[in-house]
Enzyme design. Sequence first.
Site, mmCIF file in Angstrom:
data_model
loop_
_atom_site.group_PDB
_atom_site.id
_atom_site.type_symbol
_atom_site.label_atom_id
_atom_site.label_comp_id
_atom_site.label_asym_id
_atom_site.label_seq_id
_atom_site.Cartn_x
_atom_site.Cartn_y
_atom_site.Cartn_z
ATOM 1 N N ASP A 187 -2.437 6.259 -3.521
ATOM 2 C CA ASP A 187 -1.286 5.622 -2.883
ATOM 3 C C ASP A 187 -0.788 4.486 -3.768
ATOM 4 O O ASP A 187 -1.260 4.302 -4.890
ATOM 5 C CB ASP A 187 -1.629 5.143 -1.475
ATOM 6 C CG ASP A 187 -2.620 3.999 -1.456
ATOM 7 O OD1 ASP A 187 -3.367 3.855 -2.439
ATOM 8 O OD2 ASP A 187 -2.663 3.247 -0.463
ATOM 9 N N ASP A 237 -5.835 2.168 -3.442
ATOM 10 C CA ASP A 237 -7.086 1.930 -2.720
ATOM 11 C C ASP A 237 -7.442 3.097 -1.805
ATOM 12 O O ASP A 237 -8.426 3.046 -1.071
ATOM 13 C CB ASP A 237 -7.054 0.615 -1.940
ATOM 14 C CG ASP A 237 -6.032 0.598 -0.808
ATOM 15 O OD1 ASP A 237 -5.231 1.556 -0.699
ATOM 16 O OD2 ASP A 237 -6.029 -0.383 -0.039
ATOM 17 N N ASP A 248 -1.077 1.298 -4.065
ATOM 18 C CA ASP A 248 -1.962 0.289 -4.660
ATOM 19 C C ASP A 248 -3.319 0.873 -5.025
ATOM 20 O O ASP A 248 -4.228 0.143 -5.401
ATOM 21 C CB ASP A 248 -2.120 -0.925 -3.740
ATOM 22 C CG ASP A 248 -2.845 -0.611 -2.443
ATOM 23 O OD1 ASP A 248 -2.857 0.569 -2.045
ATOM 24 O OD2 ASP A 248 -3.387 -1.538 -1.822
ATOM 25 N N SER A 255 0.818 -1.209 0.000
ATOM 26 C CA SER A 255 0.000 0.000 0.000
ATOM 27 C C SER A 255 0.854 1.262 0.000
ATOM 28 O O SER A 255 1.625 1.507 -0.911
ATOM 29 C CB SER A 255 -0.956 -0.055 1.197
ATOM 30 O OG SER A 255 -1.939 0.943 1.121
#
Length: 446
Positions: A241, A245, A243, A102
Amino acid sequence: MGKRLFGTDGVRGQANSWPMTADMALRLGAAAGRYFRTDKHEHRVVIGKDTRRSGYMLEYALTAGFTSTGMDVFLLGPVPTPAIGYLTHSLRADVGVMISASHNPADDNGIKLFGPDGFKLSDEAESAIEGLLEEGVSLSAPGNIGRARRVEDARGRYVEYAKTTFPRRRRLGGLRVVVDCANGAAYRTAPEVLWELGAEVIALGVEPDGYNINLGCGSTRPEAAARRVLETRADLGICLDGDADRVVLIDEQGRVADGDQFMALIATRWAREGRLAGDTLVATVMSNLGLERHLAAQGIALKRTPVGDRQVVEAMRAGGHNLGGEQSGHIVMTDYATTGDGLIGALQFLAAMVETGQAASELAQVFEPVPQRLVNVRFAEGKTPLKTDIVQSAVAEAEAELGGDGRLLIRESGTEPLIRVMAEAVDARVLDRVMTRLVGAVEEAS
């Protein structure tokens, strides 16, 4: 294994150190494969990743583990985490895997598992997989070993789906949008979607080299995007960010709006339109007291959960709610996605801009936040600062001083050796005193 493998959001750690080693990834793949392979019928797993160099190592190790138990593997390459939720369900897979840490630095990595419904696995499922890891997994016979192949159009499938979440017959023509992809998983996806919907796109963080993910960019470092918004006179800045999400928005004046402001806007709009299930927003204990007061004035309930987007989603599913999220920018809209989706969240904000004709600055500052401070204190291995007398005494004193005009939250991070100290107070001077004492106590105990 000794200690629990799964944390608050899958398995996470420094690459090539326990538990993020190739050996552990192989064993985890085999255990998850055995858990989901319940009969002799064909079973599938989809695996995606962000742009970290260690993703290659973990991708191949997981593939070996899954195929060793008879699972067929579909390799998607770099795609956002929410794309895994969508494609796991779309491709009728039994399990989805996202390799990502992340918003963490490039040296870290993680493994997140999704069930066939596209939602992250429950604690019970994760515990069962850990049990299989400890017991040892029986491998498939030679004739039943799974196959692996790459899905070349995975990104395109997600791009097309993301566009369907934007209102029909609406376009982004005439809007200039800065999008910072954090050199992460959405470095191609997000600019493509925005451009295909008609926006003039200024893309940052779209040159990943395996090591620069989240480095001075993205949702945790929105300063560069804010400068570019002002330099180019853009209408909106979008910071994702690693990833993708989570999302942080920047208005045309260069001001940053966090997840609380975004949730306040969407909850109010949806409630007005009769779309907000149960007239309730689900958010974590980190969300600002100002958000709670704003919602109450609109007749909207705020249901708080422990920190973590998975906690938010579980509460949403249990209560039948369709909007939730975190102050950090995880925005969960189960009408559209099974997990936080930064891009789809940004599209809903852009839809509000198009439909109302209002500037981002008019939409992104919905309520006046109560002064809040968050300080992270790193602690040494083997230490348990929260259990010490000095910290517990400081917490009791802080709670007494804050009374009903503030909130205190002090907790250990589920992904890093950090104590997160958060406090809110209507009086900023009280807030400063409380935080000084608390942080000092935690540092002394760490």
